[in-house]
Design a protein around this motif. Structure first.
Motif, PDB file in Angstrom:
ATOM      1  N   LYS A  54       0.847  -1.139   0.012  1.00  0.00           N
ATOM      2  CA  LYS A  54      -0.102  -0.092   0.071  1.00  0.00           C
ATOM      3  C   LYS A  54       0.855   1.464   0.117  1.00  0.00           C
ATOM      4  CE  LYS A  54      -4.491  -1.226   2.143  1.00  0.00           C
ATOM      5  NZ  LYS A  54      -5.032  -1.382   3.433  1.00  0.00           N
ATOM      6  N   THR A  58       0.851   3.978  -2.748  1.00  0.00           N
ATOM      7  CA  THR A  58       0.522   5.414  -2.494  1.00  0.00           C
ATOM      8  C   THR A  58       1.752   6.406  -2.894  1.00  0.00           C
ATOM      9  OG1 THR A  58      -0.780   4.698  -0.581  1.00  0.00           O
ATOM     10  CG2 THR A  58      -0.052   6.898  -0.569  1.00  0.00           C
ATOM     11  N   TYR A  62      -0.950   6.849  -6.377  1.00  0.00           N
ATOM     12  CA  TYR A  62      -2.214   6.250  -6.539  1.00  0.00           C
ATOM     13  C   TYR A  62      -2.825   5.885  -5.071  1.00  0.00           C
ATOM     14  CZ  TYR A  62      -0.946   5.871 -11.336  1.00  0.00           C
ATOM     15  OH  TYR A  62      -0.675   6.030 -12.583  1.00  0.00           O
ATOM     16  N   GLU A  63      -4.053   6.257  -4.959  1.00  0.00           N
ATOM     17  CA  GLU A  63      -4.843   5.866  -3.765  1.00  0.00           C
ATOM     18  C   GLU A  63      -5.136   4.545  -3.596  1.00  0.00           C
ATOM     19  OE1 GLU A  63      -8.787   7.393  -1.273  1.00  0.00           O
ATOM     20  OE2 GLU A  63      -8.512   8.098  -3.245  1.00  0.00           O
ATOM     21  N   THR A  65      -7.935   2.143  -1.549  1.00  0.00           N
ATOM     22  CA  THR A  65      -9.003   1.768  -0.893  1.00  0.00           C
ATOM     23  C   THR A  65      -9.071   0.395  -0.431  1.00  0.00           C
ATOM     24  OG1 THR A  65     -10.416   1.563  -2.594  1.00  0.00           O
ATOM     25  CG2 THR A  65     -10.027   3.735  -1.889  1.00  0.00           C
TER      26      THR A  65
END
Ligand SMILES: [Cu+2]
Length: 65
Positions: A54, A58, A62-63, A65
């Motif tokens: 993650k 990030t 890029y996020e 979720t």
């Protein structure tokens, strides 16, 4: 280990390629598969766990979720 992540900003093969190359700088043997319709990224890696993946995605902009 197989990790599945949702990356809503992943719109095209260019996005997939940038994310894949970032992951591969940390684990050259990682396998990355993307489903652009579902914005789903499947990463197979023996080296990294979900939090690290993650963080890498990030940092690439890029996020997750
Ligand atoms: Cu793109």
């Amino acid at each position: 280990m197989n990790v599945q992540l949702t990356v809503p900003g992943m719109m095209c093969d260019g996005c997939v390629n940038s994310i894949t190359s970032e992951i591969k700088t940390h684990d050259p043997n990682a396998k990355v598969e993307a489903n652009l319709d579902r914005k789903l990224l499947t990463i197979e890696t023996a080296k990294m766990a979900e939090p690290e993946l993650k963080a890498i995605i990030t940092a690439a902009g890029y996020e997750v979720t």
